[in-house]
Design a protein around this motif. Structure first.
Motif, PDB file in Angstrom:
ATOM      1  N   GLN A 106       1.957   3.228  -6.846  1.00 57.28           N
ATOM      2  CA  GLN A 106       1.006   2.686  -7.757  1.00 57.28           C
ATOM      3  C   GLN A 106      -0.288   2.526  -7.446  1.00 57.28           C
ATOM      4  O   GLN A 106      -0.462   2.047  -6.513  1.00 57.28           O
ATOM      5  CB  GLN A 106       1.595   1.463  -8.732  1.00 57.28           C
ATOM      6  CG  GLN A 106       2.817   1.727  -9.325  1.00 57.28           C
ATOM      7  CD  GLN A 106       3.898   1.084  -8.591  1.00 57.28           C
ATOM      8  OE1 GLN A 106       4.058   1.167  -7.413  1.00 57.28           O
ATOM      9  NE2 GLN A 106       4.909   0.460  -9.223  1.00 57.28           N
ATOM     10  N   ASP A 107      -1.579   2.543  -8.097  1.00 58.15           N
ATOM     11  CA  ASP A 107      -2.762   2.333  -7.683  1.00 58.15           C
ATOM     12  C   ASP A 107      -2.865   0.806  -7.935  1.00 58.15           C
ATOM     13  O   ASP A 107      -3.888   0.218  -7.229  1.00 58.15           O
ATOM     14  CB  ASP A 107      -3.585   3.111  -8.623  1.00 58.15           C
ATOM     15  CG  ASP A 107      -3.931   4.642  -8.217  1.00 58.15           C
ATOM     16  OD1 ASP A 107      -3.754   4.777  -7.070  1.00 58.15           O
ATOM     17  OD2 ASP A 107      -4.390   5.403  -8.967  1.00 58.15           O
ATOM     18  N   ARG A 108      -2.376   0.241  -8.754  1.00 60.02           N
ATOM     19  CA  ARG A 108      -2.208  -1.333  -9.070  1.00 60.02           C
ATOM     20  C   ARG A 108      -0.747  -1.677  -9.546  1.00 60.02           C
ATOM     21  O   ARG A 108      -0.225  -0.827 -10.184  1.00 60.02           O
ATOM     22  CB  ARG A 108      -3.266  -1.463 -10.075  1.00 60.02           C
ATOM     23  CG  ARG A 108      -3.228  -1.120 -11.446  1.00 60.02           C
ATOM     24  CD  ARG A 108      -4.406  -1.591 -12.085  1.00 60.02           C
ATOM     25  NE  ARG A 108      -5.540  -0.945 -11.771  1.00 60.02           N
ATOM     26  CZ  ARG A 108      -6.727  -0.482 -12.309  1.00 60.02           C
ATOM     27  NH1 ARG A 108      -6.969  -1.293 -13.660  1.00 60.02           N
ATOM     28  NH2 ARG A 108      -7.570  -0.005 -12.012  1.00 60.02           N
ATOM     29  N   TYR A 115       0.861  -1.248  -0.096  1.00 60.25           N
ATOM     30  CA  TYR A 115       0.036   0.086   0.113  1.00 60.25           C
ATOM     31  C   TYR A 115       0.857   1.325   0.046  1.00 60.25           C
ATOM     32  O   TYR A 115       0.474   2.359  -0.417  1.00 60.25           O
ATOM     33  CB  TYR A 115      -0.718  -0.069   1.205  1.00 60.25           C
ATOM     34  CG  TYR A 115      -2.086   0.932   1.134  1.00 60.25           C
ATOM     35  CD1 TYR A 115      -3.194   0.588   0.387  1.00 60.25           C
ATOM     36  CD2 TYR A 115      -2.183   2.129   1.712  1.00 60.25           C
ATOM     37  CE1 TYR A 115      -4.199   1.430   0.426  1.00 60.25           C
ATOM     38  CE2 TYR A 115      -3.253   3.092   1.877  1.00 60.25           C
ATOM     39  CZ  TYR A 115      -4.303   2.669   0.697  1.00 60.25           C
ATOM     40  OH  TYR A 115      -5.515   3.356   0.873  1.00 60.25           O
ATOM     41  N   LYS A 154      -4.882  -0.882  -4.983  1.00 51.58           N
ATOM     42  CA  LYS A 154      -4.758  -0.245  -3.767  1.00 51.58           C
ATOM     43  C   LYS A 154      -6.044   0.024  -3.073  1.00 51.58           C
ATOM     44  O   LYS A 154      -6.388  -0.276  -1.787  1.00 51.58           O
ATOM     45  CB  LYS A 154      -4.055   1.089  -4.174  1.00 51.58           C
ATOM     46  CG  LYS A 154      -3.843   2.023  -2.975  1.00 51.58           C
ATOM     47  CD  LYS A 154      -2.900   3.200  -2.984  1.00 51.58           C
ATOM     48  CE  LYS A 154      -1.525   2.862  -3.029  1.00 51.58           C
ATOM     49  NZ  LYS A 154      -0.555   3.948  -2.982  1.00 51.58           N
ATOM     50  N   ASP A 155      -7.175   0.283  -3.963  1.00 48.18           N
ATOM     51  CA  ASP A 155      -8.486   0.637  -3.179  1.00 48.18           C
ATOM     52  C   ASP A 155      -9.491   0.002  -4.163  1.00 48.18           C
ATOM     53  O   ASP A 155      -9.486   0.162  -5.444  1.00 48.18           O
ATOM     54  CB  ASP A 155      -8.777   2.083  -3.220  1.00 48.18           C
ATOM     55  CG  ASP A 155      -7.398   2.768  -2.081  1.00 48.18           C
ATOM     56  OD1 ASP A 155      -7.510   2.492  -0.983  1.00 48.18           O
ATOM     57  OD2 ASP A 155      -6.542   3.725  -2.770  1.00 48.18           O
TER      58      ASP A 155
END
Length: 400
Positions: free
Chosen positions: A348-350, A344, A395-396
């Protein structure tokens, strides 16, 4: 440490996956830590499209009813039916309602349109006809197998008539009784009729094998593939019903074990047809034993991934998906000393993480196991890193 971990992260792309694996596995499995999150299904769709178009994968199989999946396969290969009908009838567990699953099937049909059959992308479900509340009647699988053999084999070789099967099966609601999951006495699985059906199913499947040379010339590869699917499913369902009627302490462990055994058999059959992409819960695809609590009891059993990996070796690869947050389910930012917490912190977001390299980067540091407040989400087990080829980290997960 943060720099070392960053070095293990790559874009979630087909090229990065293949570089991480260094060879194309027969079965490339992508897990998810929870069901029902559209973003995770969208990430799957994007990655699977790339792997089909760039790496030659020709089957996509998901955690859905293997018999119902034939409806989807007919649609994506021939256009039979409508997309609405297929999503309602062809994908189990209520997952036909998810927009990303609908988009996957729509794209598969569009991909096949205009291509010769030899280049078609195929669809398969690899779960049994099972739900948490119970199991289907073995009628569909048994009668389809019997019908196939009756059409192509001398009737004197058949162990029974269709009428005998119908009499022994009785009403389907005997088999689908929802109370049987909690009350073994309500299950038909150890009745005299069920016992006789199990022997007949075994004889029918044995006859299918014995007649292989003849059937290879008399019927198409697709018809033989489906006949073997019917045989596996009939026996698997009868075995599952048998254990539903059990009263021993091992009952629930046997039920989940039978389910994953059915999954493994279906995955191995899919692999025989060519390279395939697999999607299901991490717990079904991991190489380690699976664990959960059911009915207040701790259960453990060998996952479908463990069973398949034991047979295919390097022909099986597993990418686990991990999540940072699912705030609409009460899963907030992960503690920094967990695997999810370490990932986390990346920008990067993914990303796609090289799991073996991550384990090396951690060295003697042992991440803490993450505790989920949401029963539907299973965090990564840090002890499983060594048995995982890669991690797709998101991430989310926003509320859909």
């Amino acid at each position: 440490m943060a720099t070392d971990i960053q070095d293990t992260a790559h874009a979630v792309e087909a090229a990065a996956v293949m570089e991480l694996l260094r060879a194309r596995p027969r079965l490339l499995a992508l897990g998810e830590p929870t069901h029902g999150e559209e973003l995770l299904l969208e990430v799957r769709n994007d990655l699977f499209r790339q792997l089909v178009e760039r790496e030659g994968y020709r089957t996509i199989t998901i955690e859905s009813d293997c018999l119902a999946g034939l409806v989807v396969d007919d649609y994506v290969t021939s256009g039979r039916g409508t997309l609405d009908e297929v999503m309602e009838r062809g994908i189990s567990h209520g997952w036909g309602a998810f927009a990303a699953n609908r988009e996957l099937v729509r794209w598969m049909r569009a991909y096949n349109d205009g291509r010769p059959a030899s280049e078609h992308l195929r669809f398969a479900g690899f779960d049994g006809p099972l739900e948490i509340t119970g199991a289907a009647s073995p009628r569909q699988a048994l009668t389809a197998l019997h019908g196939y053999l009756a059409a192509h084999v001398d009737s004197d070789l058949l162990p029974c008539t269709a009428e005998t099967l119908d009499r022994l099966l009785g009403a389907d609601d005997r088999w689908t009784e929802p109370a049987a999951m909690r009350d073994p006495a309500r299950s038909v699985g150890r009745s005299a009729e069920a016992g006789e059906l199990r022997l007949l199913a075994d004889d029918l499947r044995a006859l299918l094998d014995e007649q292989t040379p003849h059937l290879m010339t008399a019927t198409s590869p697709e018809d033989r593939y489906r006949a073997r699917l019917y045989g596996r499913t009939a026996l698997g369902l009868l075995r599952y019903h048998f254990w539903m009627a059990d009263t021993s302490p091992g009952r629930l462990a046997r039920l989940v074990g039978v389910r994953d055994g059915m999954m493994a058999d279906n995955l191995l059959a899919v692999a025989e047809r060519g390279p395939a992409l697999v999607h299901a819960h991490n717990g079904h695809l991991q190489r380690n034993k699976s664990t959960m609590r059911m009915g207040g009891l701790p259960l453990e059993w060998w996952s479908a991934g463990a069973l398949v990996s034991a047979q295919l070796g390097d022909g099986y690869a597993f990418l686990a998906t991990a999540l940072g947050t699912i705030r609409h389910q009460g899963v907030d930012a992960p503690p920094p000393d967990t695997v999810e917490g370490l990932l986390y912190a990346l920008p990067q977001d993914r990303c796609l993480v090289d799991a073996p390299r991550l384990a090396t980067a951690l060295g003697d540091t042992r991440p803490a196991p993450r505790v989920s407040p949401y029963y539907g989400y299973a965090p990564l087990d840090p002890a499983h890193l060594a048995g995982t080829d890669g991690i797709v980290f998101v991430k989310d997960a926003p509320q859909g």
